[in-house]
Design an enzyme around this catalytic site. Structure first.
Site, short mmCIF file in Angstrom:
data_model
loop_
_atom_site.label_atom_id
_atom_site.label_comp_id
_atom_site.label_asym_id
_atom_site.label_seq_id
_atom_site.Cartn_x
_atom_site.Cartn_y
_atom_site.Cartn_z
N SER A 1 0.80 -1.39 0.06
CA SER A 1 -0.01 -0.10 0.09
C SER A 1 0.89 1.26 0.10
O SER A 1 0.33 2.36 -0.32
CB SER A 1 -0.99 -0.03 1.19
OG SER A 1 -0.30 -0.06 2.28
N GLN B 1 -12.78 8.05 -31.05
CA GLN B 1 -12.98 7.80 -32.43
C GLN B 1 -14.39 8.38 -32.91
O GLN B 1 -14.73 8.25 -34.11
CB GLN B 1 -13.21 6.07 -32.70
CG GLN B 1 -11.66 5.37 -32.76
CD GLN B 1 -11.94 4.10 -33.33
OE1 GLN B 1 -12.97 3.33 -32.91
NE2 GLN B 1 -10.79 3.52 -34.09
N ARG C 1 -8.56 -1.63 -13.24
CA ARG C 1 -9.14 -0.60 -12.72
C ARG C 1 -8.77 0.04 -11.69
O ARG C 1 -8.54 1.39 -11.68
CB ARG C 1 -10.70 -1.16 -12.19
CG ARG C 1 -11.43 -1.77 -13.39
CD ARG C 1 -12.55 -2.68 -12.99
NE ARG C 1 -11.78 -3.82 -12.41
CZ ARG C 1 -12.34 -4.86 -11.64
NH1 ARG C 1 -13.70 -4.68 -11.53
NH2 ARG C 1 -11.80 -5.83 -11.13
N ARG D 1 0.07 -8.66 -17.56
CA ARG D 1 0.20 -8.60 -19.05
C ARG D 1 1.87 -8.88 -19.75
O ARG D 1 1.70 -8.78 -20.86
CB ARG D 1 -0.33 -6.97 -19.51
CG ARG D 1 -1.89 -6.66 -18.96
CD ARG D 1 -2.42 -7.73 -19.66
NE ARG D 1 -4.15 -7.34 -19.12
CZ ARG D 1 -5.09 -8.01 -19.68
NH1 ARG D 1 -4.74 -8.97 -20.75
NH2 ARG D 1 -6.26 -7.82 -19.22
N GLU E 1 -8.18 -4.35 -23.68
CA GLU E 1 -7.54 -5.22 -22.66
C GLU E 1 -7.12 -4.34 -21.57
O GLU E 1 -7.18 -4.60 -20.23
CB GLU E 1 -6.68 -6.36 -23.02
CG GLU E 1 -7.26 -7.36 -24.12
CD GLU E 1 -6.11 -8.35 -24.48
OE1 GLU E 1 -4.95 -8.52 -23.89
OE2 GLU E 1 -6.45 -9.12 -25.36
N LEU E 2 -6.21 -3.36 -21.86
CA LEU E 2 -5.56 -2.62 -21.04
C LEU E 2 -6.60 -1.81 -19.93
O LEU E 2 -6.17 -1.88 -18.53
CB LEU E 2 -4.90 -1.39 -21.52
CG LEU E 2 -3.96 -0.64 -20.86
CD1 LEU E 2 -2.74 -1.26 -20.32
CD2 LEU E 2 -3.68 0.76 -21.62
N GLN F 1 -8.13 8.04 -23.76
CA GLN F 1 -7.96 7.66 -24.79
C GLN F 1 -8.64 8.40 -26.02
O GLN F 1 -9.61 8.96 -25.70
CB GLN F 1 -8.53 6.27 -24.86
CG GLN F 1 -8.38 5.60 -26.26
CD GLN F 1 -8.61 4.01 -26.32
OE1 GLN F 1 -9.31 3.53 -25.23
NE2 GLN F 1 -8.27 3.33 -27.13
N ASN G 1 -0.82 4.18 -9.98
CA ASN G 1 0.29 4.20 -8.79
C ASN G 1 1.30 3.03 -9.18
O ASN G 1 0.86 2.04 -9.87
CB ASN G 1 -0.36 4.39 -7.46
CG ASN G 1 -1.10 3.40 -7.15
OD1 ASN G 1 -0.77 2.10 -7.05
ND2 ASN G 1 -2.47 3.29 -6.90
N ARG H 1 -17.13 4.01 -37.66
CA ARG H 1 -16.23 3.30 -37.01
C ARG H 1 -16.39 2.10 -36.85
O ARG H 1 -15.58 1.20 -36.57
CB ARG H 1 -15.42 4.29 -35.82
CG ARG H 1 -16.81 3.94 -34.40
CD ARG H 1 -16.22 4.37 -33.26
NE ARG H 1 -17.26 4.55 -32.22
CZ ARG H 1 -17.14 4.72 -31.05
NH1 ARG H 1 -15.88 5.05 -30.49
NH2 ARG H 1 -18.11 4.90 -30.07
#
Ligand SMILES: Cc1cc2nc3c(=O)[nH]c(=O)nc-3n(C[C@H](O)[C@H](O)[C@H](O)COP(=O)(O)OP(=O)(O)OC[C@H]3O[C@@H](n4cnc5c(N)ncnc54)[C@H](O)[C@@H]3O)c2cc1C
Length: 249
Positions: free
Chosen positions: A70, A106, A96, A199, A91-92, A103, A188, A172
């Site tokens: 923490s 579109q 959360r 990943r 996926e990224l 991002q 963080n 799109r």
């Protein structure tokens, strides 16, 4: 433009302002983010005098070993990812806790000139690349045609910005998962560790795994003590992967 590699840029890193009334007996070289985490950890036990004489790197190694992660949450790093596909960011953004994302839209941005990311498994095979490219170019041509037709269909919408948005958000739908996107990601250090561990593992999809390995290298440069237990190695599939000694701190 076709991307065969992602680009990672550091946008922000912590700036630690040490309080004069609670000075720490620091040892060794460290970055602001690492000192901030050590300061937070030492405050818990009021051990600013550093009784064990640990360097910041040693202190944070112990924190990771004890899974007291923490305190790593105080140090935030913001990275800009470019040359990544929409399927990668899909996926990224599933990660959360402790993460923030912004991002490219579109709906607002014209994708007529969009770039595309060649899936890593296809890179270097001319025949596969040719087949993939033909599909991508056809999809982009369909997008351009749809935007034009939709702008005409909704010509009664006076607000041109709104009309363009209506056209682009519908058109799109034909753009492929390989469409290049850009995303600003803040996390963080603890959240980055969790995300990057999942990943960069051998089970992760190849494009996000390649990005995760690159992000690990970038963040190791920023704050080595947060990622000192991470080993990048060449996996059996002949691509880099990473393993975390102190898994899920
Ligand atoms: C190899 C791989 C394959 C995958 N395949 C699929 C797939 O086929 N389909 C699919 O839908 N997803 C898939 N995922 C995504 C996966 O299910 C997770 O959504 C993603 O990895 C984010 O993990 P997380 O929820 O642990 O991360 P975060 O949201 O960052 O959470 C980090 C940690 O915080 C805690 N936490 C966060 N939110 C909560 C909560 N609401 N309640 C309790 N604890 C919480 C948990 O301990 C969690 O591990 C895959 C992921 C990987 C790595």
């Amino acid at each position: 433009m076709l991307y065969t590699e992602p680009k990672v840029t550091v946008l922000a890193r912590p700036q630690f302002a040490e309080p004069a009334h609670l000075p720490v007996a620091w040892k060794g070289e460290s970055s602001d983010g690492e000192r901030l985490a050590e300061f937070a950890g030492r405050l818990c036990y009021m051990s600013q005098h550093n009784p064990a004489g640990r360097t910041t790197a040693e202190y944070l190694e112990n924190i990771k070993r004890q899974r007291h992660g923490s305190v790593l949450e105080h140090a935030n790093y913001t990275l800009l990812f470019e040359g990544v596909s929409r399927s990668l960011t899909h996926e990224l953004v599933r990660h959360r806790a402790g993460m923030a994302y912004s991002q490219l839209s579109q709906r607002y941005v014209d994708e007529s000139e969009a770039s595309f990311v060649v899936p890593p498994a296809i890179v270097g095979d001319a025949e596969l690349e040719g087949a993939w490219r033909a599909q991508v170019e056809a999809a982009q041509a369909a997008y351009v045609a749809l935007v034009e037709q939709l702008m005409d269909r909704y010509r009664w919408v006076d607000d041109k910005v709104h009309r363009r948005k209506m056209a682009r958000e519908a058109a799109r739908g034909v753009l492929p998962n390989s469409t290049e996107t850009k995303i600003v990601v803040t996390g963080n250090a603890r959240a980055w560790r969790t995300l990057l561990e999942l990943r960069s593992s051998e089970g992760a999809e190849l494009e996000i795994r390649r990005l995760a390995v690159l992000a690990i290298r970038v963040l190791q440069g920023e704050a080595p003590a947060f990622f000192s237990d991470v080993e990048v190695y060449d996996a059996a599939d002949r691509r880099p992967a990473a393993r975390f000694l102190h898994s899920k701190v």
